[in-house]
Design an enzyme around this catalytic site. Sequence first.
Site, PDB file in Angstrom:
ATOM      1  N   TYR A 156       0.842  -1.192   0.000  1.00 40.97           N
ATOM      2  CA  TYR A 156       0.000   0.000   0.000  1.00 40.97           C
ATOM      3  C   TYR A 156       0.878   1.243   0.000  1.00 40.97           C
ATOM      4  O   TYR A 156       2.062   1.195   0.320  1.00 40.97           O
ATOM      5  CB  TYR A 156      -0.936   0.022   1.220  1.00 40.97           C
ATOM      6  CG  TYR A 156      -0.230  -0.055   2.543  1.00 40.97           C
ATOM      7  CD1 TYR A 156       0.237   1.091   3.188  1.00 40.97           C
ATOM      8  CD2 TYR A 156      -0.023  -1.288   3.162  1.00 40.97           C
ATOM      9  CE1 TYR A 156       0.887   1.020   4.404  1.00 40.97           C
ATOM     10  CE2 TYR A 156       0.637  -1.373   4.387  1.00 40.97           C
ATOM     11  CZ  TYR A 156       1.087  -0.223   4.998  1.00 40.97           C
ATOM     12  OH  TYR A 156       1.735  -0.297   6.194  1.00 40.97           O
TER      13      TYR A 156
ATOM     14  N   GLY B 145      10.085  -1.208  10.438  1.00 44.70           N
ATOM     15  CA  GLY B 145       8.926  -0.451   9.987  1.00 44.70           C
ATOM     16  C   GLY B 145       7.786  -0.340  10.971  1.00 44.70           C
ATOM     17  O   GLY B 145       6.660   0.008  10.584  1.00 44.70           O
TER      18      GLY B 145
ATOM     19  N   HIS C  18       1.548   5.867  15.126  1.00 44.32           N
ATOM     20  CA  HIS C  18       1.079   6.893  14.176  1.00 44.32           C
ATOM     21  C   HIS C  18      -0.439   7.026  14.210  1.00 44.32           C
ATOM     22  O   HIS C  18      -1.156   6.168  14.737  1.00 44.32           O
ATOM     23  CB  HIS C  18       1.553   6.590  12.749  1.00 44.32           C
ATOM     24  CG  HIS C  18       0.965   5.355  12.137  1.00 44.32           C
ATOM     25  ND1 HIS C  18      -0.273   5.323  11.540  1.00 44.32           N
ATOM     26  CD2 HIS C  18       1.465   4.102  12.021  1.00 44.32           C
ATOM     27  CE1 HIS C  18      -0.514   4.112  11.064  1.00 44.32           C
ATOM     28  NE2 HIS C  18       0.523   3.350  11.356  1.00 44.32           N
TER      29      HIS C  18
ATOM     30  N   CYS D 183       2.062  -1.720  13.352  1.00 47.99           N
ATOM     31  CA  CYS D 183       2.244  -0.434  14.024  1.00 47.99           C
ATOM     32  C   CYS D 183       1.282  -0.266  15.193  1.00 47.99           C
ATOM     33  O   CYS D 183       0.340  -1.038  15.361  1.00 47.99           O
ATOM     34  CB  CYS D 183       2.028   0.713  13.037  1.00 47.99           C
ATOM     35  SG  CYS D 183       3.295   0.794  11.745  1.00 47.99           S
TER      36      CYS D 183
ATOM     37  N   ASN E 119      -1.506   1.896  16.241  1.00 44.84           N
ATOM     38  CA  ASN E 119      -2.481   2.843  15.684  1.00 44.84           C
ATOM     39  C   ASN E 119      -3.235   3.571  16.784  1.00 44.84           C
ATOM     40  O   ASN E 119      -3.565   2.988  17.817  1.00 44.84           O
ATOM     41  CB  ASN E 119      -3.515   2.101  14.829  1.00 44.84           C
ATOM     42  CG  ASN E 119      -2.971   1.656  13.479  1.00 44.84           C
ATOM     43  OD1 ASN E 119      -3.707   1.104  12.674  1.00 44.84           O
ATOM     44  ND2 ASN E 119      -1.693   1.861  13.234  1.00 44.84           N
TER      45      ASN E 119
END
Length: 436
Positions: free
Chosen positions: A328, A342, A346, A364, A366
């Site tokens: 993506y 990575g 965020h 991640c 979120n």
Amino acid sequence: MRPRRDQLTRRTSDRGLATRGRPAPLRALASVLIAGALAVTGTACTGDGDKGAGPSFQGGSEGEQKPKASAAITAPAADAKDVPASAEIAFSSKDAVETTVEVKNAAGETVKGALTGTGTWLPEKALEYGTTYTATVTATGDDGKPATTTNTFTTMAKPGKQIRVTSFLGDGQTVGVGMPLIVKFSRDVPEDYRDDVQRRMTVRATPVQEGIWHWVSPTEVRYRPKTYWKANTKIFYKIQAGGLPMGDGWYGRADLTVDLKTGPAVVMTVDNKTKKMTVKKDGKVIKTIPISLGKRSTPSSSGTMVVIEKLKKTVFDTRDDPNPANRYVTDIEYAQRLTWGGEFIHAAPWSVASQGRTNVSHGCVNMSTANANWLFNQTRVGDPIVVKGTERKLENGNGWTDWNMSWDQYVKGSALPVGETATVPTTEPTAGTTTG
């Protein structure tokens, strides 16, 4: 691999310097005996004063009794040539209540320096190349009579093979309480030379905190305290590598100093069980944030990480992922990197409905845009985050994972045992005379 120096020789007050086929680090062989005596005026020094250059009685008349004290310079040797510019003055004294060291260049100018933790005298910065110096050591006994010994030596010509030393951090920065000090070398430092280099690396923290250097690779060494830095700690570190032999004819290019501080103690904890992040500042909870972690196929890492970089706006582009389902390109706000692989904290407005409930991310942490914005304004590079209870453990090296190791594990990465004092002076240098 060659055996380490401490497997070959031990420093004593009556032996010369071992060389192992390379320029020897100029340390005090009598350091164990004289370090404490030089630290406090009035404590007798011990050592073999008959070695090296002989002492002379200054100011006595014929027939007057010689001074009780004696001193000897063990390195550099008298009239030595090609001495590394990193040279220390190694010396011993006997029956002395005070010992002073003074070094002057050929023009008679005094060289600034200080006594080291190992009992040698080290200049404030590397000596000039191709220059003649005179070292004078004066020992005074309880009779008040000084005994002086002097050596003259000449430093080597500037070497053509030099290793650059750099720091990730710079003067004036304010970092998080989990920030490791990161020092890099432009060429591999052989394992057998790392103890020499580490003896020239010192950290001064205010307030004082126990810590140690850890070699991550032949070109990188890091420092962390035993526990997180205390909030608002002042940190000064010095790498006195100028002219220091680093193997295979290579020498340190220059010294390096960095002066910085930590900010408030901001610590983030993420619990996969509750799907929440708890944010503490100086020990007090200031916010609890609903989050979503990596889904089962792309789990987040459990372990202790620190914020590596902060990006208010960025783009995540995963079009090179081998799994088409994970490819993506997405605009991202308030991103804080946690791993080289990575994983970030965020803003993820698309997953707000899942936050606090279920994991839907690609690994991640979120949170809503409002919460991500708030957190972004609270944190600094180096702030720690602990993630608990996910399906994958954090791999050491995937980010600044210094805190993902126990203290005992971290200590194993040091080239020196815990408690061995660095060579670099821990006090401000004097005008060239050190008294004990």
